[in-house]
Enzyme design. Sequence first.
Site, PDB file in Angstrom:
ATOM      1  N   ASP A 144      48.593 -11.375  35.260  1.00 53.09           N
ATOM      2  CA  ASP A 144      48.264 -12.464  34.206  1.00 53.09           C
ATOM      3  C   ASP A 144      48.289 -13.688  35.035  1.00 53.09           C
ATOM      4  O   ASP A 144      49.101 -14.136  35.886  1.00 53.09           O
ATOM      5  CB  ASP A 144      49.209 -12.495  33.144  1.00 53.09           C
ATOM      6  CG  ASP A 144      48.747 -11.535  32.031  1.00 53.09           C
ATOM      7  OD1 ASP A 144      47.920 -10.863  32.210  1.00 53.09           O
ATOM      8  OD2 ASP A 144      49.374 -11.692  31.034  1.00 53.09           O
ATOM      9  N   ASP A 159      53.236  -5.617  28.339  1.00 50.26           N
ATOM     10  CA  ASP A 159      51.922  -6.666  28.077  1.00 50.26           C
ATOM     11  C   ASP A 159      51.079  -6.466  29.359  1.00 50.26           C
ATOM     12  O   ASP A 159      50.451  -5.327  29.671  1.00 50.26           O
ATOM     13  CB  ASP A 159      52.566  -7.936  28.317  1.00 50.26           C
ATOM     14  CG  ASP A 159      51.861  -9.049  27.741  1.00 50.26           C
ATOM     15  OD1 ASP A 159      50.592  -8.807  27.233  1.00 50.26           O
ATOM     16  OD2 ASP A 159      52.171 -10.167  27.801  1.00 50.26           O
ATOM     17  N   ARG A 175      40.927  -6.011  28.714  1.00 50.69           N
ATOM     18  CA  ARG A 175      41.363  -7.021  29.630  1.00 50.69           C
ATOM     19  C   ARG A 175      41.261  -6.494  31.242  1.00 50.69           C
ATOM     20  O   ARG A 175      42.021  -6.623  31.939  1.00 50.69           O
ATOM     21  CB  ARG A 175      42.733  -7.797  29.410  1.00 50.69           C
ATOM     22  CG  ARG A 175      42.690  -8.179  27.957  1.00 50.69           C
ATOM     23  CD  ARG A 175      44.179  -8.780  27.627  1.00 50.69           C
ATOM     24  NE  ARG A 175      44.219  -9.511  26.314  1.00 50.69           N
ATOM     25  CZ  ARG A 175      45.289 -10.113  26.151  1.00 50.69           C
ATOM     26  NH1 ARG A 175      46.396 -10.318  26.718  1.00 50.69           N
ATOM     27  NH2 ARG A 175      45.394 -10.516  24.772  1.00 50.69           N
ATOM     28  N   ASP A 195      55.015  -8.716  32.006  1.00 51.11           N
ATOM     29  CA  ASP A 195      53.856  -8.861  32.984  1.00 51.11           C
ATOM     30  C   ASP A 195      54.233  -8.148  34.265  1.00 51.11           C
ATOM     31  O   ASP A 195      55.300  -8.471  34.988  1.00 51.11           O
ATOM     32  CB  ASP A 195      53.413 -10.147  33.255  1.00 51.11           C
ATOM     33  CG  ASP A 195      52.558 -10.903  32.114  1.00 51.11           C
ATOM     34  OD1 ASP A 195      52.069 -10.040  31.139  1.00 51.11           O
ATOM     35  OD2 ASP A 195      52.697 -12.045  32.001  1.00 51.11           O
TER      36      ASP A 195
END
Length: 512
Positions: free
Chosen positions: A194, A190, A243, A161
């Site tokens: 997040d 990734d 996302r 992340d």
Amino acid sequence: MRRAVALRLQVVLAAVAIAAAAGVALPVLQASAAAGGASGYASANGGTTGGAGGQTVRATTGTAIHTALCNRASSSTPIIIEVSGTINHGNTTKVSGGSCNTAADVIELKQISNVTIIGVGGGAVFDQLGIHIREARNIIIRNVTVRNVKKSGSPTSNGGDAIGMESGVRNVWVDHVTLEASGGEAEGFDGLFDMKNDTQYVTLSYSILRNSGRGGLIGSSESDRSNGYITFHHNLYENIDSRTPLLRGGIAHIYNNSYVSLHESGINSRAGARAKVENNYFKNSKDVLGTFYTSEAGYWQVSGNIFDNVTWSAPGSENNPAGPNPQSNTTVSVPYAYSLDGASCVPNLVLQTAGANKGLQESNGSCTPQTPPATPTPTISPTPSPTPPPSGSNLSIGAGSDGSSKADGTSYGNVRDGNLSTFWSPAGSTGDISIKWGSATTVSRVVIREASGAEGGIGAWQLINAGTGAVLKSGSGAGSITFTPTSLSKITFRITGSASTPKVAEFETYAG
């Protein structure tokens, strides 16, 4: 294919940059120098001030950042860390001290508070090195670039992340940053941004997220619903698979963002989440809003958005696109003031202002500003929540009730009178309300309904078997809560976080 898309986008952006330099077709009067502090949900819950009032320290390595944290008098002593140059694995080591808890190969903001990290000079680049915020509060990150952070391959950092938050994080403002990867999970990357495991009151503003498989998530799984109160505004998402963000439970306010080339899906509201989506511009993208890859529905309130060459999939058992004519199916109230720029000029406005090394430029409101209504009206849902009527009898009718200290003018009994115009509020921002019976009663579903005008006030919560203390379910926001059928004589709804004064109009209980 994604690399080809990335190259095409770079060509387009280069052309736009040339046009801007030549003074062509860009509304230059719509940007101004940054005027204030944290916006959105980061301004709630006491606000986000970072290291304001503390010592200012300059750092050119990751080790120097860690040293500045560790040299403070305590883990909460305010500090502003000005960063310049390239921060990478070679210059980021663990530093020990009583006011820090750092680690090598990642910028670790763990078990600390009151910190600002801001890029200065020629810029700050975190190269293949992520920023990890854990068990921390009151953090500001501004004017930095974080790129190519990997979770597999070499080198790895922060679980892949760019910026990751987890475990009891509160009040984070990330502003004017550039977060980018060079591919998706197959290439070792990734998420870019997040949040999980009880992260609340976060704002991402005037930032660029690009060239990644995953933009970011709120909640690591369908059961991780303890996160929420996140604001995304004036950001650019480009060349992202999905996302933007993925929202599991909780509440997000998403306005004045520009989305370009979302390949698979965009804003994915699921597992009871509620998203207020206003005046965004979506272009050359697919399935930019809805519930995707799950049967656990999420909800949205939409207004003022522009959908430019957006395609929509057909609905299915695990896909519920909001389009091709997105309509609201809930309503979300936010506790802070804000102004809306018109969606039509958002792409150019964001191009001028978003990302690192843009002089912290912001909108000055000249882009057809709109003042949001005080009480938004959804176009579909006639009730304050998207909760369908349960089957069976409401077992709370005729039962007893009690709780923690209540606010003046409210009553415990108001949550079981079948009247949505009466309510109970705790004396503070958190508290307990319970339904109880004279003998054991089997319950497998609870519905919490907020009073009209107070929607979105309830934040994180726990549902507790008061007889044993067992937590039956946890999450955030009002609505329907299902759990394994349990025989009990008293059930407690414990509010552990709130965005505004919680007002519980009805605490309904059902056997099935």
